[in-house]
Write a protein that holds these residues in place. Structure first.
Motif, PDB file in Angstrom:
ATOM      1  N   GLY A  69       0.831  -1.181   0.000  1.00  0.00           N
ATOM      2  CA  GLY A  69       0.000   0.000   0.000  1.00  0.00           C
ATOM      3  C   GLY A  69       0.867   1.232   0.000  1.00  0.00           C
ATOM      4  O   GLY A  69       2.095   1.125  -0.073  1.00  0.00           O
ATOM      5  N   PRO A  70       0.279   2.444   0.083  1.00  0.00           N
ATOM      6  CA  PRO A  70      -1.157   2.621   0.243  1.00  0.00           C
ATOM      7  C   PRO A  70      -1.926   2.257  -1.024  1.00  0.00           C
ATOM      8  O   PRO A  70      -1.360   2.212  -2.115  1.00  0.00           O
ATOM      9  N   TRP A  71      -3.215   1.986  -0.820  1.00  0.00           N
ATOM     10  CA  TRP A  71      -4.091   1.665  -1.939  1.00  0.00           C
ATOM     11  C   TRP A  71      -4.686   2.940  -2.519  1.00  0.00           C
ATOM     12  O   TRP A  71      -4.794   3.965  -1.835  1.00  0.00           O
ATOM     13  N   SER A  72      -5.074   2.863  -3.766  1.00  0.00           N
ATOM     14  CA  SER A  72      -5.720   3.988  -4.428  1.00  0.00           C
ATOM     15  C   SER A  72      -7.088   4.253  -3.808  1.00  0.00           C
ATOM     16  O   SER A  72      -7.591   3.477  -2.995  1.00  0.00           O
ATOM     17  N   TRP A  73      -7.691   5.346  -4.232  1.00  0.00           N
ATOM     18  CA  TRP A  73      -9.105   5.569  -3.962  1.00  0.00           C
ATOM     19  C   TRP A  73      -9.926   4.539  -4.735  1.00  0.00           C
ATOM     20  O   TRP A  73      -9.427   3.856  -5.627  1.00  0.00           O
ATOM     21  N   THR A  74     -11.208   4.446  -4.411  1.00  0.00           N
ATOM     22  CA  THR A  74     -12.101   3.550  -5.135  1.00  0.00           C
ATOM     23  C   THR A  74     -12.612   4.264  -6.376  1.00  0.00           C
ATOM     24  O   THR A  74     -13.130   5.374  -6.295  1.00  0.00           O
ATOM     25  N   ASN A  75     -12.453   3.627  -7.537  1.00  0.00           N
ATOM     26  CA  ASN A  75     -12.756   4.248  -8.828  1.00  0.00           C
ATOM     27  C   ASN A  75     -13.946   3.543  -9.480  1.00  0.00           C
ATOM     28  O   ASN A  75     -13.984   2.310  -9.543  1.00  0.00           O
ATOM     29  N   LEU A  76     -14.911   4.301  -9.944  1.00  0.00           N
ATOM     30  CA  LEU A  76     -16.092   3.730 -10.591  1.00  0.00           C
ATOM     31  C   LEU A  76     -15.806   3.471 -12.065  1.00  0.00           C
ATOM     32  O   LEU A  76     -15.494   4.384 -12.823  1.00  0.00           O
ATOM     33  N   LEU A  77     -15.909   2.188 -12.450  1.00  0.00           N
ATOM     34  CA  LEU A  77     -15.738   1.804 -13.855  1.00  0.00           C
ATOM     35  C   LEU A  77     -17.066   1.817 -14.603  1.00  0.00           C
ATOM     36  O   LEU A  77     -17.082   1.815 -15.832  1.00  0.00           O
ATOM     37  N   GLY A  78     -18.162   1.787 -13.873  1.00  0.00           N
ATOM     38  CA  GLY A  78     -19.474   1.900 -14.496  1.00  0.00           C
ATOM     39  C   GLY A  78     -20.087   0.580 -14.905  1.00  0.00           C
ATOM     40  O   GLY A  78     -19.573  -0.503 -14.620  1.00  0.00           O
ATOM     41  N   GLY A  79     -21.206   0.683 -15.601  1.00  0.00           N
ATOM     42  CA  GLY A  79     -21.932  -0.509 -16.018  1.00  0.00           C
ATOM     43  C   GLY A  79     -22.749  -1.097 -14.885  1.00  0.00           C
ATOM     44  O   GLY A  79     -22.658  -0.678 -13.730  1.00  0.00           O
ATOM     45  N   ILE A  80     -23.554  -2.092 -15.237  1.00  0.00           N
ATOM     46  CA  ILE A  80     -24.316  -2.862 -14.250  1.00  0.00           C
ATOM     47  C   ILE A  80     -24.173  -4.326 -14.609  1.00  0.00           C
ATOM     48  O   ILE A  80     -24.504  -4.737 -15.727  1.00  0.00           O
ATOM     49  N   VAL A  81     -23.654  -5.112 -13.667  1.00  0.00           N
ATOM     50  CA  VAL A  81     -23.511  -6.552 -13.887  1.00  0.00           C
ATOM     51  C   VAL A  81     -24.234  -7.295 -12.781  1.00  0.00           C
ATOM     52  O   VAL A  81     -24.379  -6.798 -11.663  1.00  0.00           O
ATOM     53  N   ILE A  82     -24.667  -8.506 -13.076  1.00  0.00           N
ATOM     54  CA  ILE A  82     -25.537  -9.225 -12.137  1.00  0.00           C
ATOM     55  C   ILE A  82     -24.823 -10.343 -11.391  1.00  0.00           C
ATOM     56  O   ILE A  82     -25.424 -10.964 -10.510  1.00  0.00           O
ATOM     57  N   THR A  83     -23.559 -10.612 -11.711  1.00  0.00           N
ATOM     58  CA  THR A  83     -22.758 -11.605 -10.989  1.00  0.00           C
ATOM     59  C   THR A  83     -21.365 -11.022 -10.780  1.00  0.00           C
ATOM     60  O   THR A  83     -20.992 -10.042 -11.426  1.00  0.00           O
ATOM     61  N   PRO A  84     -20.566 -11.603  -9.879  1.00  0.00           N
ATOM     62  CA  PRO A  84     -19.201 -11.097  -9.703  1.00  0.00           C
ATOM     63  C   PRO A  84     -18.436 -11.100 -11.028  1.00  0.00           C
ATOM     64  O   PRO A  84     -18.601 -11.998 -11.857  1.00  0.00           O
ATOM     65  N   VAL A  85     -17.579 -10.076 -11.217  1.00  0.00           N
ATOM     66  CA  VAL A  85     -16.802 -10.015 -12.450  1.00  0.00           C
ATOM     67  C   VAL A  85     -15.714 -11.078 -12.434  1.00  0.00           C
ATOM     68  O   VAL A  85     -15.280 -11.545 -11.379  1.00  0.00           O
ATOM     69  N   GLN A  86     -15.289 -11.481 -13.618  1.00  0.00           N
ATOM     70  CA  GLN A  86     -14.151 -12.375 -13.797  1.00  0.00           C
ATOM     71  C   GLN A  86     -12.998 -11.545 -14.359  1.00  0.00           C
ATOM     72  O   GLN A  86     -13.218 -10.658 -15.184  1.00  0.00           O
ATOM     73  N   ALA A  87     -11.770 -11.819 -13.915  1.00  0.00           N
ATOM     74  CA  ALA A  87     -10.614 -11.043 -14.343  1.00  0.00           C
ATOM     75  C   ALA A  87      -9.532 -11.956 -14.887  1.00  0.00           C
ATOM     76  O   ALA A  87      -9.362 -13.088 -14.424  1.00  0.00           O
ATOM     77  N   ALA A  88      -8.798 -11.472 -15.873  1.00  0.00           N
ATOM     78  CA  ALA A  88      -7.680 -12.229 -16.452  1.00  0.00           C
ATOM     79  C   ALA A  88      -6.637 -11.240 -16.947  1.00  0.00           C
ATOM     80  O   ALA A  88      -6.956 -10.101 -17.308  1.00  0.00           O
ATOM     81  N   LEU A  89      -5.384 -11.687 -16.984  1.00  0.00           N
ATOM     82  CA  LEU A  89      -4.281 -10.853 -17.446  1.00  0.00           C
ATOM     83  C   LEU A  89      -3.901 -11.258 -18.861  1.00  0.00           C
ATOM     84  O   LEU A  89      -3.532 -12.410 -19.118  1.00  0.00           O
ATOM     85  N   ASN A  90      -4.015 -10.327 -19.796  1.00  0.00           N
ATOM     86  CA  ASN A  90      -3.589 -10.580 -21.166  1.00  0.00           C
ATOM     87  C   ASN A  90      -2.068 -10.741 -21.245  1.00  0.00           C
ATOM     88  O   ASN A  90      -1.327 -10.256 -20.381  1.00  0.00           O
ATOM     89  N   THR A  91      -1.594 -11.403 -22.286  1.00  0.00           N
ATOM     90  CA  THR A  91      -0.156 -11.641 -22.434  1.00  0.00           C
ATOM     91  C   THR A  91       0.623 -10.375 -22.778  1.00  0.00           C
ATOM     92  O   THR A  91       1.849 -10.374 -22.712  1.00  0.00           O
ATOM     93  N   ASP A  92      -0.067  -9.286 -23.114  1.00  0.00           N
ATOM     94  CA  ASP A  92       0.632  -8.019 -23.345  1.00  0.00           C
ATOM     95  C   ASP A  92       0.615  -7.133 -22.103  1.00  0.00           C
ATOM     96  O   ASP A  92       0.976  -5.963 -22.156  1.00  0.00           O
ATOM     97  N   GLY A  93       0.146  -7.699 -20.954  1.00  0.00           N
ATOM     98  CA  GLY A  93       0.206  -6.975 -19.695  1.00  0.00           C
ATOM     99  C   GLY A  93      -1.021  -6.180 -19.331  1.00  0.00           C
ATOM    100  O   GLY A  93      -1.017  -5.457 -18.321  1.00  0.00           O
ATOM    101  N   ARG A  94      -2.103  -6.309 -20.082  1.00  0.00           N
ATOM    102  CA  ARG A  94      -3.327  -5.554 -19.787  1.00  0.00           C
ATOM    103  C   ARG A  94      -4.342  -6.440 -19.089  1.00  0.00           C
ATOM    104  O   ARG A  94      -4.653  -7.531 -19.568  1.00  0.00           O
ATOM    105  N   LEU A  95      -4.872  -5.964 -17.940  1.00  0.00           N
ATOM    106  CA  LEU A  95      -5.962  -6.678 -17.294  1.00  0.00           C
ATOM    107  C   LEU A  95      -7.242  -6.518 -18.104  1.00  0.00           C
ATOM    108  O   LEU A  95      -7.486  -5.484 -18.726  1.00  0.00           O
ATOM    109  N   GLU A  96      -8.065  -7.578 -18.063  1.00  0.00           N
ATOM    110  CA  GLU A  96      -9.355  -7.559 -18.741  1.00  0.00           C
ATOM    111  C   GLU A  96     -10.372  -8.170 -17.793  1.00  0.00           C
ATOM    112  O   GLU A  96     -10.079  -9.146 -17.091  1.00  0.00           O
TER     113      GLU A  96
END
Length: 708
Positions: A416-443
């Motif tokens: 830490g310290p951790w960042s502030w909480t940032n709103l990415l927007g949208g509305i989803v109905i289940t927990p998001v899934q995350a993965a790291l692309n091979t070029d270093g970008r989270l998706e």
């Protein structure tokens, strides 16, 4: 001799003259063309023909202090002109000149001439009925005149905040949100300390001024260590600074220490301390611990009884003029009286809500209490998903109670310290899934209200800005994502017919994506993972509650196998990979206990039978330690976090369940880049908390830490 009655005449290089007409010019002083002796740039001047009695008064107020002591500002008492004539005043001590500049202080607007900097080694003393600036040696430096006294027993602020007349700002001003506690114990407060993290800068700038502080007040003055964004008569601008203040309400005088710069992410602690008492007269010191020249001592004042944690703001035109964060937590509150630490119940007041601002009492503990001051509508979260950036910083994605997606991240790798909480927007109905692309970008991936799959990604490796949500289509009720060995992400979903479907990037770390492809079967929960030989494998819970699996028959490609029944009865599953290349699946059995089963050789069957690890858990998350041992986290029947682990790399026996405590409703976990596991949980207050190993792949664990 003649010319001035009996006054002594003296010889100068310019001839005889009365002694009263001869003046010493000290180091640092200059003589102007008008015959004035000027002590410092911008200070009051001594007329060359001043009478001896006047000279004593003026020189006392202008006299230079030892070694780097700042000159008093101003030297003349409030309400007096340099020539000695009284200046007419209005209510609250404001000069009558209508065109004098108004400035904003932590106490509202007032005329600039009523604001005074009190430098190091000086004290404000009120023992004589007027406010005097004294050097610590006991020498009087300036007399600022009396302060209008108000009825004892009534709080000064926020009722007496002096607002700027005739100005209608874009947003409301003054005290925005605060929490208060009145000391009615009969025992004077001896110490009041609060810590907070300097928030990020506002994303827009309209020359607004924002104050954050803990403070104590009586009926006449407020005493406060203040974090400031924007301009004030103490200085500042588009930056964060701190100073201690002692301010009157209704436009009266205000005093401040030197202003000191601080940085976003810096932890600061403001503390007010009782330094002495004589009858009904009290002496205090106010400062920021460890920040030089922020001390502002006061002596012989009315007792300070009303404690506050406050957000105050002026000149805001839009909500983005507030700091680019959801809130600031005023934490580690420690308040003592002469009888010890009293029980405290903070009372939140949401005076202004035009951007959703509010005060939220997190804890009334003393010591250790916390009050959150929100700049926007307070979000409550239901779940979290932890991931790691390609530069080694953990990032966690949150879903609020309305389905909105947020993110928060470590500002430096594995720390830490951790960042502030940032709103990415949208509305989803289940927990998001995350993965790291091979070029270093989270998706990240989510299911929209139309049950279609959506994705969103970082526009650059390990950094924002993020793309908007992109619609991948279909109709799905569950999602899982995995990385193919050739660098292409693959997404799996349960369709409206209960069958498994998949879709994939058509090129490494890039779209376009394929359409949905039906893999068949009937499953109600899925988990996907990459075998050590490069083949993806998916696990699902069938209609009979048993575990099933299917896999790519060659690395990163189809065709896929048929569904294979592994048996048992489980209500939740999670797959992981051992350090020797064998997949292992964990499930919650019908008795609520944890079970596991594993490949008997790397990336292949046959599989073991189900093995009972015991306990009673409602959610499970496995993770691989940096020394090769799997560890599983679960939420127990008491809502606390528990963990258990392999005692040797990629093998049993397993430890017993260990209680890590807290109360959480949803958990996720990730491995820091320095080898320490970290777990995130949604607390009973629907906020995000984290807990971590204090050394790589081992305990002891930290306590729970509140992130939002």
């Amino acid at each position: 001799m003649g010319g001035n009655g009996d006054e002594e005449m003296v010889i100068t290089p310019g001839g005889m003259r009365p002694k009263s007409a001869v003046h010493e010019v000290r180091p640092g002083e200059v003589v102007t063309g008008e015959g004035l002796v000027v002590a410092a740039a911008g200070e009051a001047a001594i007329p060359a023909g001043m009478a001896p009695s006047q000279e004593v008064v003026q020189k006392e107020s202008l006299e230079a202090t030892p070694a780097a002591e700042p000159a008093a500002r101003p030297a003349e008492p409030v309400g007096m002109r340099p020539g000695g004539a009284a200046e007419s005043t209005s209510t609250g001590g404001m000069p009558a000149e209508a065109d004098e500049e108004l400035v904003v202080t932590p106490g509202g607007y007032r005329k600039r001439s009523l604001v005074h900097e009190i430098g190091p080694d000086h004290v404000l003393d009120l023992s004589t009925g007027t406010v005097k600036q004294m050097h610590i040696s006991g020498r009087e430096v300036a007399d600022f005149g009396p302060i209008e006294q108000r009825d004892v027993g009534r709080r000064l602020m926020p009722d007496n905040v002096a607002l700027r007349p005739g100005i209608v700002p874009g947003l409301a001003t003054g005290w925005i949100a605060y929490a208060d506690w009145s000391n009615t114990t009969g025992n004077p407060i001896t110490r009041f300390a609060t810590s907070w993290v300097v928030p990020p800068a506002p994303s827009t700038n309209h020359s607004q001024t924002i104050y954050l502080f803990n403070g104590i007040q009586n009926s006449t003055m407020i005493y406060q260590p203040v974090l400031q964004w924007g301009p004030s008569p103490a200085g500042g601008g588009s930056s964060w600074n701190v100073a201690s203040w002692y301010a009157d309400g209704q436009g009266g005088p205000a005093f401040h220490s030197s202003l000191a710069p601080v940085s976003s992410g810096q932890v600061i602690t403001g503390v007010i301390t009782l330094t002495g008492q004589s009858g009904a007269s009290f002496s205090y010191n106010c400062e920021f611990i460890g920040i030089a020249n922020t001390s502002l001592p006061i002596t012989n004042v009315q007792e300070l009884t009303w404690s506050v944690e406050t957000l105050e703001a002026y000149g805001l035109q839009q909500c983005s003029d507030y700091p680019a964060a959801m809130f600031t937590s005023m934490w580690g509150i420690d308040l003592s009286t002469t009888a010890g630490r009293p029980a405290i119940t903070w009372s939140p007041v949401n005076a202004v809500t035009d951007c959703g601002q509010s005060a939220h009492v997190v804890s009334n503990a003393n010591p250790g209490g916390a009050v959150e001051l929100y700049y926007s509508t307070r979000a409550e979260f239901t779940d979290s998903t932890a991931a790691i950036n390609s530069d080694g910083r953990l990032e966690t994605f949150l879903r609020d109670v309305n389905g909105g997606v947020w993110n928060i991240w470590q500002t430096v790798p594995h720390s830490g310290p951790w960042s502030w909480t940032n709103l990415l927007g949208g509305i989803v109905i289940t927990p998001v899934q995350a993965a790291l692309n091979t070029d270093g970008r989270l998706e990240i991936f989510g299911i929209g209200t139309d049950h279609a799959a959506y994705n969103m990604w970082q526009m650059a490796p390990h950094a924002g800005p993020w793309s908007g949500w992109n619609r991948l289509g279909g109709w799905v009720s569950r999602l899982a994502v995995a990385l193919n060995s050739d660098g292409r992400l693959e997404l799996f979903g349960i369709g409206g017919d209960g069958a498994l479907y998949n879709m994939w990037q058509t090129a490494p770390h890039s779209g376009p994506w394929s359409g949905w492809n039906r893999l068949g079967g009937w499953v109600k929960e899925i988990s996907a993972i990459d075998n050590s030989d490069g083949r993806l494998e998916v696990f699902g819970i069938g209609g009979d509650g048993a575990l099933y699996n299917m896999w790519q028959t060659v690395p990163h490609a189809g065709p896929w196998s048929n569904w294979n029944r592994l048996g048992g009865w489980v209500s939740q599953i999670a797959a992981s990979i051992n350090s020797d290349g064998r997949l292992e699946v964990f499930g919650i059995g019908g008795d609520g206990a944890l079970y596991n089963m594993w490949q008997t050789v790397p990336h292949a069957g046959p599989w073991s039978n189900w093995n009972r690890l015991g306990g009673w858990v409602s959610q499970i998350v496995p993770a691989l330690n940096s020394d090769g041992r799997l560890e599983v986290f679960g939420i127990g029947g008491d809502g606390a976090l528990y963990n258990m682990w392999q005692t040797v790399p990629h093998a049993g026996p397993w430890s017993n369940w260990n209680r890590l405590g807290g109360w959480v409703s949803h958990i996720s976990a990730a491995l820091n880049s320095d080898g320490r596991l970290e777990v995130f949980g949604i607390g009973g207050d629907r906020e995000l908390y984290n807990i971590w190993q204090t050394v790589p792949h081992a305990g002891p664990w930290s306590g729970w830490n509140k992130l939002t």
